[in-house]
Design an enzyme around this catalytic site. Structure first.
Site, mmCIF file in Angstrom:
data_model
loop_
_atom_site.group_PDB
_atom_site.id
_atom_site.type_symbol
_atom_site.label_atom_id
_atom_site.label_comp_id
_atom_site.label_asym_id
_atom_site.label_seq_id
_atom_site.Cartn_x
_atom_site.Cartn_y
_atom_site.Cartn_z
ATOM 1 N N ASP A 18 0.870 -1.162 0.000
ATOM 2 C CA ASP A 18 0.000 0.000 0.000
ATOM 3 C C ASP A 18 0.913 1.220 0.000
ATOM 4 O O ASP A 18 2.035 1.163 0.519
ATOM 5 C CB ASP A 18 -0.878 -0.003 1.251
ATOM 6 C CG ASP A 18 -1.546 1.331 1.477
ATOM 7 O OD1 ASP A 18 -2.318 1.759 0.599
ATOM 8 O OD2 ASP A 18 -1.273 1.953 2.514
ATOM 9 N N CYS A 19 0.447 2.322 -0.550
ATOM 10 C CA CYS A 19 1.304 3.508 -0.620
ATOM 11 C C CYS A 19 1.007 4.506 0.495
ATOM 12 O O CYS A 19 1.854 4.782 1.345
ATOM 13 C CB CYS A 19 1.146 4.183 -1.982
ATOM 14 S SG CYS A 19 2.255 5.594 -2.217
#
Length: 234
Positions: A18-19
């Site tokens: 996930d960023c």
């Protein structure tokens, strides 16, 4: 930490991330931008309340669909409705891009560079392609795969996002470790599909910008430094 044996580097080919919230400090970007906008309208909530409302509003607007820019615009408009102001167009654009322009956590770049020497790296993110393009230079590595909500037409925690990623990856799901801060957006759906998960507890157990979840990851770490050290030493 999990009572399981630590993750072994030899078990995985791809580390997916996930960023926003995991690699990038989105909560600071959300609160600082909202506080600036609220101040201009003489409206006042503390950071914890702002994050609580964001965590409740964002999934609702994602369910309505549209680009992530549109989602963030509607979220800000709903803040305005609750606090008695109408955001200007420039404020809507500012909020659309604040998360994409957020600063990476201090351990992110070094961790990605180190992990990239041994694994393929992937991004699986609830964002638009053009917004991730604003973020990517700050991460300072080239990702082998970038999967966005815009490409899929759905937002995490919808399983379709991870199913889309699996279709494009060069290995089976048993060779993937998904690394994320959000139990709600990431750990729950990845686990449901049988993908191994490592939780990065960026908020130190506090409520933040994501909805609560009872999902349980295979492993939990406080930082990416801890993940890197563990997977290298195992």
């Amino acid at each position: 930490m999990s009572t399981l044996a630590p993750p072994r580097a030899s078990d995985y080919d791809i580390l997916s991330f996930d960023c926003y919230g995991t690699l990038v400090d989105w909560e600071s970007a959300i609160t600082s931008t909202l506080q600036s906008i609220l101040l201009s309208h003489d409206a006042h909530w503390n950071d914890a309340v702002l994050l609580e409302h964001f965590a409740a509003l964002e999934p609702v607007e994602q369910e309505r669909g549209g680009s992530y820019r549109a989602v963030l615009r509607r979220v800000l408009e709903r803040f305005g409705s609750r606090l008695g102001f109408v955001p200007t167009e420039s404020q809507l654009v500012q909020f659309e891009e604040c998360i994409a322009r957020a600063t990476p956590f201090s351990d992110t770049v070094d961790a990605l560079k180190t992990l990239g020497e041994s694994f393929q790296l992937a991004i699986i993110s609830n964002t638009d392609d053009d917004l991730f393009a604003l973020t990517a230079p700050n991460l300072a590595v080239s990702f082998d795969y970038v999967i966005t909500a815009e490409q899929v037409g759905e937002y995490k925690p919808n399983l379709a996002v991870f199913e889309h990623a699996l279709q494009g990856f060069s290995c089976s799901k048993s060779r993937i470790l998904h690394v994320a801060q959000s139990l709600f957006h990431d750990v729950a759906p990845a686990s449901a599909l049988g993908i191994a998960t490592a939780w990065i507890d960026r908020t130190k157990g506090k409520a933040g910008a994501t909805a609560p979840s009872e999902a349980r990851p295979q492993w939990a770490f406080q930082t990416l430094v801890e993940l890197v050290s563990t997977i290298q030493d195992s």
